[in-house]
Design a protein around this motif. Structure first.
Motif: not given
Length: 266
Positions: A33-34, A36-38, A40-41, A126-127
């Motif tokens: 999740a970390e 993936r959020a990175w 998306q940012a 993941c990303m």
């Protein structure tokens, strides 16, 4: 670099160093999740260029420019990890550009059958799980920091062309010191080395980073070998000629001795 010049390059992609973990990372929901959020940012890249700890080959070598099988460069893992796929499009145009840029600092070779290794595809699963962004991997031509800084510097123009540059490794990497329990207590040498990295990278201290084998506390325990650390030098090299901060989107220690600290320049 002037503020005006920086604003003129507002479309510049960041340069990254990320901790990629073993294939087990894919089962770590929080870490996935970390990552993936990175992703998306950040702006969506046109292509991705990977330099992984798991491919050290001189001279700098360009991998496959079309989709080929992954390199499952790990042994005695459960079968499911050998069924992971990541059929990202090839990046032949990026390969031509890489050959042009790196050709100015040294020879460049090709290995057209060499697919993405787990240092490249595991974090990308993941990303960017859709595998719809062209990906190219190149080898680390050396483990010496100064030449790798120049490799990153040579590749820096790609950032203004929509390419996400990623160095993939681990700032600490001592498998013999790993504690695979989920509640493992971090080793003092690992926390000290991680803190030193945070300080040096945070202030973009090139001299200290290039001399890490002598200056960093606990370096002999943190890095029995150095291939996992040096991709961060290439990432800094891609940032060295512009005025931009270093950020740490992911931090923390895992398995008692591995720092998840990841770095974003720009």
């Amino acid at each position: 670099m002037s503020e005006t010049h920086d604003k003129a390059h507002a479309g510049r992609m960041p340069a990254l160093f990320l901790a990629h973990g073993s294939p087990f990372l894919l089962d770590d929901r929080a870490w996935v999740a970390e990552l993936r959020a990175w992703a998306q940012a950040m702006p969506r890249p046109k292509a991705i260029l990977m330099l992984s700890a798991h491919w050290v080959d001189a001279p700098a070598t360009v991998g496959a420019t079309e989709t080929v099988p992954l390199v499952y460069d790990f042994y005695n893992f459960p079968e499911k990890y050998y069924r992971v796929t990541y059929p990202a499009p090839g990046a032949p145009a990026l390969a031509r550009r890489v050959r042009e840029l790196l050709g100015r600092v040294g020879p460049v070779a090709e290995d057209p059958r060499r697919g993405l290794d787990h240092g490249a595809y595991v974090p990308l699963v993941c990303m960017y799980p859709d595998a719809d962004i062209p990906v190219l991997q190149i080898s680390l031509p050396t483990l010496s920091p100064a030449p790798l800084l120049e490799v990153g510097r040579a590749l820096a123009p790609l950032r203004d062309e929509g390419v996400l540059l990623i160095g993939s490794g681990f700032l600490t990497h001592n498998l013999r010191a790993a504690d695979w329990r989920g509640d493992a207590v971090a080793q003092p040498w690992a926390t000290e080395f991680d803190a030193w990295c945070a300080e040096v990278l945070g202030r973009r201290d090139v001299d200290a980073l290039l001399d890490y084998r002598r200056r960093a506390p606990g370096v002999k325990m943190a890095l029995p070998t150095h291939e996992h650390f040096v991709p961060v030098v290439a990432a800094l090299g891609a940032s060295i000629d512009v005025s931009e901060a270093a950020a740490f989107p992911i931090t923390g220690l895992t398995y008692g001795s591995f720092t998840k600290r990841s770095v974003q320049f720009g």
